[in-house]
Motif scaffolding. Sequence first.
Motif, mmCIF file in Angstrom:
data_model
loop_
_atom_site.group_PDB
_atom_site.id
_atom_site.type_symbol
_atom_site.label_atom_id
_atom_site.label_comp_id
_atom_site.label_asym_id
_atom_site.label_seq_id
_atom_site.Cartn_x
_atom_site.Cartn_y
_atom_site.Cartn_z
ATOM 1 N N ASP A 32 0.840 -1.190 0.000
ATOM 2 C CA ASP A 32 0.000 0.000 0.000
ATOM 3 C C ASP A 32 0.876 1.241 0.000
ATOM 4 O O ASP A 32 2.020 1.210 0.448
ATOM 5 C CB ASP A 32 -0.919 0.003 1.229
ATOM 6 N N GLU A 105 -1.808 -5.202 -4.167
ATOM 7 C CA GLU A 105 -1.626 -3.753 -4.158
ATOM 8 C C GLU A 105 -2.973 -3.105 -3.872
ATOM 9 O O GLU A 105 -3.992 -3.553 -4.363
ATOM 10 C CB GLU A 105 -1.091 -3.271 -5.510
ATOM 11 N N TRP A 106 -2.970 -2.052 -3.062
ATOM 12 C CA TRP A 106 -4.176 -1.316 -2.687
ATOM 13 C C TRP A 106 -5.123 -2.199 -1.862
ATOM 14 O O TRP A 106 -6.321 -2.272 -2.111
ATOM 15 C CB TRP A 106 -4.901 -0.741 -3.913
ATOM 16 N N ASN A 108 -6.458 -1.875 0.913
ATOM 17 C CA ASN A 108 -7.536 -1.220 1.666
ATOM 18 C C ASN A 108 -8.894 -1.398 0.984
ATOM 19 O O ASN A 108 -9.930 -1.344 1.635
ATOM 20 C CB ASN A 108 -7.246 0.262 1.878
ATOM 21 N N LYS A 120 2.189 -6.443 5.772
ATOM 22 C CA LYS A 120 1.807 -5.197 5.093
ATOM 23 C C LYS A 120 3.069 -4.356 4.921
ATOM 24 O O LYS A 120 3.855 -4.189 5.854
ATOM 25 C CB LYS A 120 0.776 -4.427 5.915
#
Length: 158
Positions: A32, A105-106, A108, A120
């Motif tokens: 992230d 990736e990303w 969240n 993470k």
Amino acid sequence: MWTVTVSSPEATQQLGEALAQGLVAGDVILLDGDLGAGKTTFTKGLARGLHIKRNIKSPTFTIIREYQEGRLPLYHMDIYRLDDGSGADLGLEEYFNGDGVSVVEWSNFVADEIPDDHLKIIFKRNDEAGEATRELSFIPHGDHYEQLVRTLEGQQDE
């Protein structure tokens, strides 16, 4: 948590390659941070460390790219463009519990789908004063990932 600063794409890849040495089937790595901060570059290093020869491309428009030919399969996911914000229809659990390493990736955007145990890595760009460094913060969740980060940190101190 362990934080390290890298000053080149090559150093970012080397860090990924070093981490790959300790990865096992079912590992979940979350990447992230800022756009253009080196998430895919890091994944290229991971792939190299897993002995994957194919060129690693960002899966931005395909969402998931699979690389089967290494020491372990690599499942590279970019969830940024997921339309409804839910990964339930992607079958992420099958990847996370599968025979390879999942790189998300990303993450969240699929936080509810992520297993409790994971690593993470937060990427931060630092483009101040003409320097193009990246700060990577490794946040382990679970004993296995804590050991991975300790090992990686020890290698970087040598």
